[in-house]
Design a protein around this motif. Structure first.
Motif, short mmCIF file in Angstrom:
data_model
loop_
_atom_site.label_atom_id
_atom_site.label_comp_id
_atom_site.label_asym_id
_atom_site.label_seq_id
_atom_site.Cartn_x
_atom_site.Cartn_y
_atom_site.Cartn_z
N LEU A 274 0.83 -1.20 0.00
CA LEU A 274 0.00 0.00 0.00
C LEU A 274 0.86 1.26 0.00
CD1 LEU A 274 -2.72 -1.10 2.59
CD2 LEU A 274 -3.08 -0.78 0.14
N CYS A 277 2.40 1.77 -3.51
CA CYS A 277 1.39 2.28 -4.45
C CYS A 277 1.12 3.76 -4.20
CB CYS A 277 0.09 1.49 -4.31
SG CYS A 277 0.09 -0.10 -5.12
N LEU A 323 -5.29 1.48 -4.44
CA LEU A 323 -5.28 1.01 -3.06
C LEU A 323 -6.44 0.06 -2.78
CD1 LEU A 323 -4.40 4.36 -1.22
CD2 LEU A 323 -2.84 2.52 -1.88
N LEU A 326 -5.64 -3.49 -4.01
CA LEU A 326 -4.78 -4.25 -3.11
C LEU A 326 -5.54 -4.75 -1.89
CD1 LEU A 326 -1.40 -2.29 -3.14
CD2 LEU A 326 -1.79 -4.62 -3.96
N LEU A 327 -6.37 -3.88 -1.31
CA LEU A 327 -7.16 -4.28 -0.14
C LEU A 327 -8.15 -5.38 -0.51
CD1 LEU A 327 -7.80 -0.70 1.28
CD2 LEU A 327 -6.49 -2.50 2.42
N VAL A 377 -11.62 3.29 0.44
CA VAL A 377 -10.28 3.02 0.97
C VAL A 377 -10.32 2.96 2.49
CG1 VAL A 377 -7.95 3.94 1.22
CG2 VAL A 377 -9.06 3.99 -1.01
N ALA A 381 -9.61 -0.35 4.71
CA ALA A 381 -8.56 -0.34 5.73
C ALA A 381 -9.10 -0.76 7.10
CB ALA A 381 -7.92 1.04 5.80
#
Length: 389
Positions: A274, A277, A323, A326-327, A377, A381
């Protein structure tokens, strides 16, 4: 014996990376050529249609995933039969939606959507062919097919643009070029004949998370075309920056995704990924904030000079999407579907924001997209943090 294997793996990685970079660069060439050759309203129309193409190839992405996983156990013929079935289904479905999409996008006639449907047919089969080569570890052939796909789609689209400056002509060229690439890919795969389809349930399951993410990446362009009409060309210029910021750190996801299968590795790797990126896209955001008018002129040409297009916001949207990806990968690897549900909620939030409130200008529409993606995001998270306890 390990040294040759390592050398071969590195060569495969270089070939695939180069092919993907070349294909993405070719797509930008088509976008830039269209931005300069078409009137702003027509470019906005084409950009919305190309966004629908990206949404329409979600089944192709799922076919690639399933074929890569199952080709050794099922063999290529049942999977090839599945690919042809899904391709036919996508084409028929899109043709049935021609009146709806023509009205939604304020098109002058049905032909752009007809050619859109005909382009999805070969693109869906190409996803299956990619998976067959990937699953049999023929990475050199896969890199060649990816390169040919970029040349076929973009070469056909540019040829269509040269013959006639219209969205229908560009999509017609894309469809014809993609059909030619399918023939080449089928030959690379050993010319498999279709058998009774197998693996359909897995394709449906794999499509859920992919569809949600792809919708979020491309939804704002479609909504901008519907809400802004003649201003959609300016939004399409900014959306090029969104795609740049989204695709720039893609290699990070490719490298870390295999490590996410292991829970301990996933916990250690995800924060670093993260950060990388965000760091890469920080340069794009800063550049757009400092040199926004120059960027608008470089992408869209003189016809967009002086328009209020906040490129830094478009770059921030693309960074948030990187992001989010990726999450989402992390939660998919762990079998947690909460993030997939959260992406669908963000899609709905973006639709409501843009259609009900933020619909008066390019800046307002991109603000709606930014609110939805930034909120996602934060949600992703929080989900990730709670999963660690």
């Amino acid at each position: 014996m390990s040294a040759p294997a390592t050398t071969t793996s590195r060569l495969d990685a270089l070939l695939i990376t180069g092919a993907l970079l070349g294909a993405n660069a070719a797509s930008y060439v088509l976008t830039i050529a269209a931005a300069r050759a078409l009137a702003p309203a027509v470019f906005g129309e084409l950009s919305a249609l190309l966004a629908l193409v990206v949404i329409g190839v979600v089944p192709a992405m799922s076919l690639q995933t399933v074929a890569a996983l199952r080709v050794t156990s099922l063999g290529p013929r049942p999977l090839f039969g599945l690919g042809l079935s899904v391709s036919a289904g996508m084409t028929v479905l899109t043709l049935a939606l021609v009146p709806v999409l023509t009205s939604l996008l304020h098109l002058d006639g049905p032909w752009p959507v007809v050619w859109l449907a005909l382009s999805l047919a070969p693109l869906t089969v190409l996803g299956l062919l990619h998976g067959l080569l990937q699953g049999t570890q023929r990475f050199g052939a896969l890199a060649l097919l990816v390169s040919l796909e970029g040349l076929g789609k973009v070469g056909g689209g540019v040829t269509g643009l040269w013959l006639s400056p219209s969205s229908a002509s560009v999509l017609a060229g894309t469809a014809i070029g993609s059909f030619l690439v399918v023939l080449a890919g089928w030959t690379l795969c050993g010319r498999p004949r279709p058998a009774r389809p197998s693996g359909g349930a897995e394709v449906l399951h794999a499509s859920q998370a992919m569809l949600a993410l792809v919708l979020l990446v491309n939804l704002d362009l479609v909504l901008a075309r519907h809400q802004l009409a003649d201003q959609a060309g300016g939004y399409a210029v900014g959306a090029v920056v969104t795609k740049i910021a989204y695709w720039l750190p893609q290699a990070v996801g490719v490298l870390v995704l295999p490590r996410m299968a292991n829970p301990d590795e996933r916990r250690r790797t995800l924060p670093k990924a993260l950060a990388v990126c965000a760091g890469l896209d920080a340069f794009v955001i800063a550049g757009c904030a400092l040199f926004g008018p120059l960027g608008v002129s470089l992408i869209g040409g003189a016809k967009y000079h002086g328009e209020m297009i906040p490129l830094w916001q478009f770059a921030l949207v693309g960074s948030c999407l990187a992001l989010v990806q990726l999450l989402l990968f992390s939660r998919i690897a762990s079998g947690d579907r909460r993030s997939t549900f959260a992406v669908w909620l963000a899609v709905g939030a973006e639709i409501v924001l843009i259609t009900q409130w933020l619909d008066g200008s390019v800046g307002q529409v991109v603000t709606g997209a930014l609110l939805a993606t930034a909120g996602l995001v934060v949600t992703g998270a929080v989900i990730e943090a709670r999963s660690r306890h």
